[in-house]
Write an enzyme that holds these catalytic residues in place. Structure first.
Site, PDB file in Angstrom:
ATOM      1  N   GLY A 121       0.829  -1.199   0.000  1.00 53.14           N
ATOM      2  CA  GLY A 121       0.000   0.000   0.000  1.00 53.14           C
ATOM      3  C   GLY A 121       0.860   1.244   0.000  1.00 53.14           C
ATOM      4  O   GLY A 121       2.018   1.211   0.426  1.00 53.14           O
ATOM      5  N   GLN A 146       2.855   9.802   1.245  1.00 55.80           N
ATOM      6  CA  GLN A 146       4.149   9.116   1.144  1.00 55.80           C
ATOM      7  C   GLN A 146       4.897   9.452  -0.147  1.00 55.80           C
ATOM      8  O   GLN A 146       6.038   9.039  -0.333  1.00 55.80           O
ATOM      9  CB  GLN A 146       3.954   7.601   1.257  1.00 55.80           C
ATOM     10  CG  GLN A 146       3.474   7.197   2.653  1.00 55.80           C
ATOM     11  CD  GLN A 146       3.292   5.704   2.746  1.00 55.80           C
ATOM     12  OE1 GLN A 146       2.283   5.163   2.270  1.00 55.80           O
ATOM     13  NE2 GLN A 146       4.260   5.013   3.318  1.00 55.80           N
ATOM     14  N   CYS A 156       5.834  -0.276   7.195  1.00 53.31           N
ATOM     15  CA  CYS A 156       5.425   0.944   6.485  1.00 53.31           C
ATOM     16  C   CYS A 156       6.608   1.432   5.656  1.00 53.31           C
ATOM     17  O   CYS A 156       7.732   1.486   6.157  1.00 53.31           O
ATOM     18  CB  CYS A 156       5.009   2.006   7.497  1.00 53.31           C
ATOM     19  SG  CYS A 156       4.574   3.582   6.726  1.00 53.31           S
ATOM     20  N   LEU A 157       6.351   1.780   4.401  1.00 56.83           N
ATOM     21  CA  LEU A 157       7.442   2.204   3.518  1.00 56.83           C
ATOM     22  C   LEU A 157       8.100   3.502   3.986  1.00 56.83           C
ATOM     23  O   LEU A 157       9.234   3.783   3.602  1.00 56.83           O
ATOM     24  CB  LEU A 157       6.929   2.370   2.079  1.00 56.83           C
ATOM     25  CG  LEU A 157       6.488   1.076   1.378  1.00 56.83           C
ATOM     26  CD1 LEU A 157       5.899   1.388   0.007  1.00 56.83           C
ATOM     27  CD2 LEU A 157       7.636   0.079   1.249  1.00 56.83           C
ATOM     28  N   HIS A 209      -4.463   0.982   7.500  1.00 58.06           N
ATOM     29  CA  HIS A 209      -3.139   1.614   7.551  1.00 58.06           C
ATOM     30  C   HIS A 209      -3.076   2.814   6.579  1.00 58.06           C
ATOM     31  O   HIS A 209      -2.613   3.894   6.942  1.00 58.06           O
ATOM     32  CB  HIS A 209      -2.076   0.565   7.213  1.00 58.06           C
ATOM     33  CG  HIS A 209      -0.663   1.062   7.215  1.00 58.06           C
ATOM     34  ND1 HIS A 209       0.292   0.596   8.099  1.00 58.06           N
ATOM     35  CD2 HIS A 209      -0.028   1.978   6.439  1.00 58.06           C
ATOM     36  CE1 HIS A 209       1.443   1.219   7.864  1.00 58.06           C
ATOM     37  NE2 HIS A 209       1.273   2.062   6.862  1.00 58.06           N
ATOM     38  N   GLU A 210      -3.562   2.603   5.349  1.00 57.40           N
ATOM     39  CA  GLU A 210      -3.482   3.672   4.335  1.00 57.40           C
ATOM     40  C   GLU A 210      -4.428   4.823   4.662  1.00 57.40           C
ATOM     41  O   GLU A 210      -4.068   5.989   4.496  1.00 57.40           O
ATOM     42  CB  GLU A 210      -3.752   3.115   2.927  1.00 57.40           C
ATOM     43  CG  GLU A 210      -2.764   2.059   2.438  1.00 57.40           C
ATOM     44  CD  GLU A 210      -1.307   2.408   2.682  1.00 57.40           C
ATOM     45  OE1 GLU A 210      -0.936   3.591   2.589  1.00 57.40           O
ATOM     46  OE2 GLU A 210      -0.524   1.496   2.990  1.00 57.40           O
ATOM     47  N   HIS A 217      -2.910   7.093   7.039  1.00 58.35           N
ATOM     48  CA  HIS A 217      -1.967   8.014   6.393  1.00 58.35           C
ATOM     49  C   HIS A 217      -2.688   9.253   5.853  1.00 58.35           C
ATOM     50  O   HIS A 217      -2.173  10.363   5.947  1.00 58.35           O
ATOM     51  CB  HIS A 217      -1.277   7.343   5.194  1.00 58.35           C
ATOM     52  CG  HIS A 217      -0.025   6.594   5.531  1.00 58.35           C
ATOM     53  ND1 HIS A 217       1.071   7.199   6.092  1.00 58.35           N
ATOM     54  CD2 HIS A 217       0.322   5.286   5.352  1.00 58.35           C
ATOM     55  CE1 HIS A 217       2.037   6.291   6.244  1.00 58.35           C
ATOM     56  NE2 HIS A 217       1.601   5.122   5.815  1.00 58.35           N
TER      57      HIS A 217
HETATM   58 ZN    ZN Z   1       2.555   3.296   5.833  1.00 59.10          ZN
END
Ligand code: ZN
Length: 190
Positions: free
Chosen positions: A45, A50, A107-108, A149-150, A153
């Site tokens: 995701g 991000q 998480c990226l 999660h997304e 964000h």
């Molecule tokens: Zn993340």
């Protein structure tokens, strides 16, 4: 085109995303670039914050080999979620079940960090897809977790906000290192 992924410490990650009124050619291009960036980073995701854009937009792709209990329902009927991947959610609204599940999450924007995070076992989602059409579904397993999660964000919430205190303290040196990189990254971007 792959985009630079913003790191924790970069203030854009704390900004609430603005609603998208129309899927313009610029938004379509951003969606393509976000999908490419997510795939290249081996993520499941990616949220607009991000890639340095505070918008209500995220992309998700659950590959077949790491479904981890992912299930999806449309009109209360279970569907083959792979047919919906990669998934684009614009202006998503979610409601989360009270029942929680704990699973490992990364998480990226926090490279090489992961922890067990409690999330709703099932989530109801209402959003627009990449064509601006309404998309309504329910999700569980990794897909449900990725949606939660997304969408966090998109509201400036990060997975460290949900981390258990003991995980957060043991990961603190690594998190601080990323924060410094993220601050530098924000200073360097035009
Ligand atoms: Zn993340």
């Amino acid at each position: 085109m792959t985009l630079t992924i913003t790191l924790f410490g970069n203030p854009v990650l704390r900004r609430k995303g603005a609603k998208i009124d129309e899927v313009t050619p610029e938004i379509s291009k951003l969606i393509d670039d976000m999908i490419e960036t997510m795939h290249k980073a081996n993520g499941v995701g990616l949220a607009a914050q991000q890639v340095d854009k505070a918008l209500q937009l995220c992309v998700i792709d659950i590959p077949e080999d790491i479904e981890r209990g992912s299930r999806m329902w449309v009109d209360s009927k279970q569907v083959d979620l792979l047919e919906y991947m990669p998934m684009v959610l614009i202006n998503p609204e979610i409601s989360i079940t009270k029942k929680k599940e704990i699973d490992y999450e990364g998480c990226l924007s926090f490279p090489e960090i992961g922890a067990d995070i409690s999330r709703g076992a099932r989530v109801k989602v209402k959003a627009l897809d990449r064509h601006g059409n309404e998309l309504e579904f329910e999700a569980a397993g990794l897909l449900g977790r990725a949606v939660q999660h997304e969408v966090d964000h998109l509201n400036g919430v990060l997975f460290t906000d949900h981390m258990q205190a003991e995980d957060k303290s043991s990961l603190k040196p690594k998190i601080e290192e990323i924060r410094e990189q993220g601050i530098e990254q924000a200073k360097a971007s035009p």
